[in-house]
Write a protein that holds these residues in place. Structure first.
Motif, mmCIF file in Angstrom:
data_model
loop_
_atom_site.group_PDB
_atom_site.id
_atom_site.type_symbol
_atom_site.label_atom_id
_atom_site.label_comp_id
_atom_site.label_asym_id
_atom_site.label_seq_id
_atom_site.Cartn_x
_atom_site.Cartn_y
_atom_site.Cartn_z
ATOM 1 N N LYS A 47 118.293 -13.683 67.341
ATOM 2 C CA LYS A 47 119.265 -14.334 68.025
ATOM 3 C C LYS A 47 119.438 -15.545 67.330
ATOM 4 O O LYS A 47 120.527 -15.983 67.459
ATOM 5 N N LEU A 48 118.155 -15.990 66.287
ATOM 6 C CA LEU A 48 118.884 -16.780 65.481
ATOM 7 C C LEU A 48 119.846 -16.540 64.907
ATOM 8 O O LEU A 48 119.976 -17.876 64.186
ATOM 9 N N ILE A 49 119.700 -15.409 64.303
ATOM 10 C CA ILE A 49 120.998 -15.542 63.139
ATOM 11 C C ILE A 49 121.971 -15.349 64.154
ATOM 12 O O ILE A 49 122.749 -15.888 63.897
ATOM 13 N N ALA A 50 122.052 -14.745 64.886
ATOM 14 C CA ALA A 50 123.334 -14.004 65.666
ATOM 15 C C ALA A 50 123.992 -15.936 66.152
ATOM 16 O O ALA A 50 124.785 -16.428 66.414
ATOM 17 N N GLU A 51 122.723 -17.095 66.237
ATOM 18 C CA GLU A 51 123.390 -18.077 66.972
ATOM 19 C C GLU A 51 123.797 -19.241 64.976
ATOM 20 O O GLU A 51 124.713 -19.295 65.429
ATOM 21 N N THR A 52 123.392 -19.037 64.058
ATOM 22 C CA THR A 52 123.457 -18.920 62.978
ATOM 23 C C THR A 52 124.422 -18.223 62.572
ATOM 24 O O THR A 52 125.732 -19.079 61.941
ATOM 25 N N MET A 53 125.423 -17.256 62.796
ATOM 26 C CA MET A 53 126.697 -16.811 62.513
ATOM 27 C C MET A 53 127.412 -16.946 62.982
ATOM 28 O O MET A 53 128.794 -17.237 62.289
ATOM 29 N N THR A 54 127.885 -17.600 64.594
ATOM 30 C CA THR A 54 128.124 -18.306 65.020
ATOM 31 C C THR A 54 129.171 -19.343 64.874
ATOM 32 O O THR A 54 129.816 -20.341 64.564
ATOM 33 N N LEU A 79 98.776 -6.167 71.455
ATOM 34 C CA LEU A 79 99.010 -8.148 71.551
ATOM 35 C C LEU A 79 99.950 -8.072 69.817
ATOM 36 O O LEU A 79 101.226 -9.055 70.301
ATOM 37 N N ALA A 80 99.569 -7.834 68.870
ATOM 38 C CA ALA A 80 99.494 -7.689 67.797
ATOM 39 C C ALA A 80 101.215 -7.364 67.231
ATOM 40 O O ALA A 80 102.073 -8.088 67.150
ATOM 41 N N GLY A 81 100.715 -5.938 68.029
ATOM 42 C CA GLY A 81 102.652 -5.418 67.859
ATOM 43 C C GLY A 81 103.389 -5.983 68.518
ATOM 44 O O GLY A 81 104.539 -6.328 68.726
ATOM 45 N N VAL A 82 103.397 -6.294 70.009
ATOM 46 C CA VAL A 82 103.898 -6.805 71.229
ATOM 47 C C VAL A 82 104.116 -8.542 70.257
ATOM 48 O O VAL A 82 105.598 -9.045 70.840
ATOM 49 N N GLU A 83 103.271 -9.099 70.481
ATOM 50 C CA GLU A 83 104.205 -10.167 69.296
ATOM 51 C C GLU A 83 104.907 -10.292 68.119
ATOM 52 O O GLU A 83 105.730 -10.476 68.129
ATOM 53 N N SER A 84 104.770 -8.850 67.097
ATOM 54 C CA SER A 84 106.043 -8.521 66.435
ATOM 55 C C SER A 84 107.304 -8.764 67.092
ATOM 56 O O SER A 84 107.877 -9.090 66.114
ATOM 57 N N TYR A 85 107.204 -7.827 67.745
ATOM 58 C CA TYR A 85 108.478 -7.596 69.177
ATOM 59 C C TYR A 85 109.222 -8.896 69.529
ATOM 60 O O TYR A 85 110.144 -8.558 69.108
ATOM 61 N N ALA A 92 110.758 -10.621 65.877
ATOM 62 C CA ALA A 92 112.101 -9.497 66.037
ATOM 63 C C ALA A 92 113.225 -9.948 66.592
ATOM 64 O O ALA A 92 114.069 -9.987 66.442
ATOM 65 N N VAL A 93 112.456 -10.560 67.738
ATOM 66 C CA VAL A 93 114.110 -10.831 69.145
ATOM 67 C C VAL A 93 114.322 -11.404 68.910
ATOM 68 O O VAL A 93 115.365 -12.176 68.141
ATOM 69 N N GLY A 94 113.058 -12.925 68.506
ATOM 70 C CA GLY A 94 113.733 -14.584 68.042
ATOM 71 C C GLY A 94 114.586 -14.113 67.285
ATOM 72 O O GLY A 94 115.917 -15.037 67.333
ATOM 73 N N ALA A 95 114.024 -14.089 65.990
ATOM 74 C CA ALA A 95 114.956 -14.378 64.407
ATOM 75 C C ALA A 95 116.635 -13.670 64.935
ATOM 76 O O ALA A 95 117.154 -13.961 64.590
ATOM 77 N N MET A 129 117.051 -6.299 64.262
ATOM 78 C CA MET A 129 117.293 -5.896 65.921
ATOM 79 C C MET A 129 116.843 -4.167 65.641
ATOM 80 O O MET A 129 116.281 -3.485 66.827
ATOM 81 N N GLN A 130 117.261 -3.021 64.454
ATOM 82 C CA GLN A 130 116.098 -1.711 64.744
ATOM 83 C C GLN A 130 114.796 -2.565 64.545
ATOM 84 O O GLN A 130 114.364 -1.041 65.454
ATOM 85 N N THR A 131 114.421 -3.168 63.948
ATOM 86 C CA THR A 131 112.617 -2.954 64.265
ATOM 87 C C THR A 131 112.467 -3.610 65.898
ATOM 88 O O THR A 131 110.911 -3.153 66.160
ATOM 89 N N ALA A 132 113.349 -4.378 66.345
ATOM 90 C CA ALA A 132 112.635 -5.237 67.659
ATOM 91 C C ALA A 132 112.358 -3.247 68.742
ATOM 92 O O ALA A 132 112.435 -3.128 69.668
ATOM 93 N N ARG A 133 113.925 -2.775 68.348
ATOM 94 C CA ARG A 133 114.126 -1.503 69.018
ATOM 95 C C ARG A 133 112.969 -1.137 69.313
ATOM 96 O O ARG A 133 112.057 -0.196 69.583
ATOM 97 N N GLN A 134 112.501 -0.660 67.325
ATOM 98 C CA GLN A 134 110.981 0.602 67.296
ATOM 99 C C GLN A 134 109.836 0.304 67.941
ATOM 100 O O GLN A 134 109.220 0.757 68.496
ATOM 101 N N LEU A 135 109.743 -1.055 67.673
ATOM 102 C CA LEU A 135 108.149 -1.557 69.151
ATOM 103 C C LEU A 135 108.719 -1.882 70.182
ATOM 104 O O LEU A 135 107.778 -1.426 70.578
#
Length: 89
Positions: free
Chosen positions: A29-36, A15-21, A24-27, A53-59
């Motif tokens: 998306k937040l960056i994408a919203e900030t950039m737009t 569950l800690a690894g899933v939480e990290s995933y 990473a996905v939330g961060a 995104m790379q971290t999320a994909r790996q996890l």
């Protein structure tokens, strides 16, 4: 998630690894919203988003959250889209 838990692909120890995933996905998306919101994209934010995104994909691959990783694990059970992904027991 409920299916992966019921098939014991993901356990409480994961569950800690899933939480990290999720973080990473939330961060990402937040960056994408900030950039737009800005006139010009901040290239440093873009690089940071790529790393998240790379971290999320790996996890996701490590924890069987992608179709390819589930097939590699040998999970031949059919996908059931009726599950609530947040209803983890």
């Amino acid at each position: 998630m409920p299916q992966l838990i019921s098939r014991r692909i993901i356990t409480k120890a994961d569950l800690a690894g899933v939480e990290s995933y999720c973080v990473a996905v939330g961060a990402s998306k937040l960056i994408a919203e900030t950039m737009t919101k800005g006139d010009l994209p901040d290239l440093r934010l873009g690089g940071l988003q790529i790393r998240y995104m790379q971290t999320a994909r790996q996890l996701a691959a490590e924890y069987g959250l992608t179709p390819t990783s589930r097939a590699r694990i040998g999970s031949a059970a059919p996908e059931d889209d009726s599950d609530n992904p947040l209803a983890v027991k």
